[in-house]
Design an enzyme around this catalytic site. Sequence first.
Site, PDB file in Angstrom:
ATOM      1  N   HIS A 197       0.843  -1.192   0.000  1.00 23.56           N
ATOM      2  CA  HIS A 197       0.000   0.000   0.000  1.00 23.56           C
ATOM      3  C   HIS A 197       0.880   1.244   0.000  1.00 23.56           C
ATOM      4  CE1 HIS A 197      -3.605   2.324   0.677  1.00 23.56           C
ATOM      5  NE2 HIS A 197      -2.941   3.018   1.581  1.00 23.56           N
TER       6      HIS A 197
ATOM      7  N   GLY B 265     -10.060  -6.724   6.776  1.00 18.96           N
ATOM      8  CA  GLY B 265     -10.285  -5.272   6.720  1.00 18.96           C
ATOM      9  C   GLY B 265      -9.647  -4.629   5.497  1.00 18.96           C
TER      10      GLY B 265
HETATM   11  C1  GRF Z   1       0.873   0.606  -6.196  1.00 18.57           C
HETATM   12  O1  GRF Z   1       1.025   1.964  -5.869  1.00 18.57           O
HETATM   13  C2  GRF Z   1       0.529  -0.193  -4.983  1.00 18.57           C
HETATM   14  O2  GRF Z   1       1.078   0.313  -3.804  1.00 18.57           O
HETATM   15  C3  GRF Z   1      -0.970  -0.076  -4.927  1.00 18.57           C
HETATM   16  O3  GRF Z   1      -1.383  -0.080  -6.269  1.00 18.57           O
HETATM   17  C4  GRF Z   1      -0.324   0.364  -7.102  1.00 18.57           C
HETATM   18  C5  GRF Z   1      -0.088  -0.713  -8.102  1.00 18.57           C
HETATM   19  O4  GRF Z   1       0.821  -0.328  -9.097  1.00 18.57           O
HETATM   20  N1  GRF Z   1      -1.541  -1.141  -4.132  1.00 18.57           N
HETATM   21  P1  GRF Z   1       1.321  -1.398 -10.138  1.00 18.57           P
HETATM   22  O5  GRF Z   1       0.084  -1.986 -10.820  1.00 18.57           O
HETATM   23  O6  GRF Z   1       2.100  -2.458  -9.401  1.00 18.57           O
HETATM   24  O7  GRF Z   1       2.170  -0.658 -11.107  1.00 18.57           O
END
Ligand code: GRF
Length: 200
Positions: free
Chosen positions: A109, A143
């Site tokens: 995240h 969650g």
């Molecule tokens: C990333 O910023 C990740 O943290 C979030 O979604 C984005 C995915 O980017 N969960 P990608 O598809 O891996 O380029």
Amino acid sequence: MMRIGVLASGRGSNLQALIKEWQEGRLAGDIVAVGSDNPQALALKRAEEAGIPHKGFPRSSYTSRQEQEQAILNWLQEQKVELLVLAGFMRVLSEEFLREFQKPVLNIHPSLLPAFPGLDAQRQALEYGVKVSGCTVHFVDEGLDSGPIILQEAVPVLPEDTEESLSNRILEVEHRLYPQAVNLVASGKVVRKGRIVEIS
Ligand code: GRF
């Protein structure tokens, strides 16, 4: 070697970072399945180019979200996935999915959780005015971005930042941190004690 599955909805740059580590022999597992709820996802193309079994599960092919999720679960189980990695997967997995799957599920995240869970974390951080943000790799629970934290790393938020510049700064760290966390879990170096994750 641990059998790793990845779910991604979009661009798949984190998937690409994992594929690179794997191809260069630095991943403590094999990427054996890449699934997506979006058949158009660039992530699926990246899997194809790397010769990894991949499959789209469009919502329109199922009568309910539950059925769609069940199809994803069945496929992951068919591929004998032992560790599931969410990489930009835009769906929250249900409690039933997690209970049935029984294997660890990781997510990344783009904020320092528990700050700014949910969508548009980088925009949330800018609007709040924090001076530091970053990214978090955590175990997935029922969650939203709330599971036990495995690794975090901070980046500065600069006065001139836009959502794009902050996202790019965080993404660079993500691409290093996620393979590192996957390796720790896949090589058995991570112990969960309730909310607390110990790394040996
Ligand atoms: C990333 O910023 C990740 O943290 C979030 O979604 C984005 C995915 O980017 N969960 P990608 O598809 O891996 O380029």
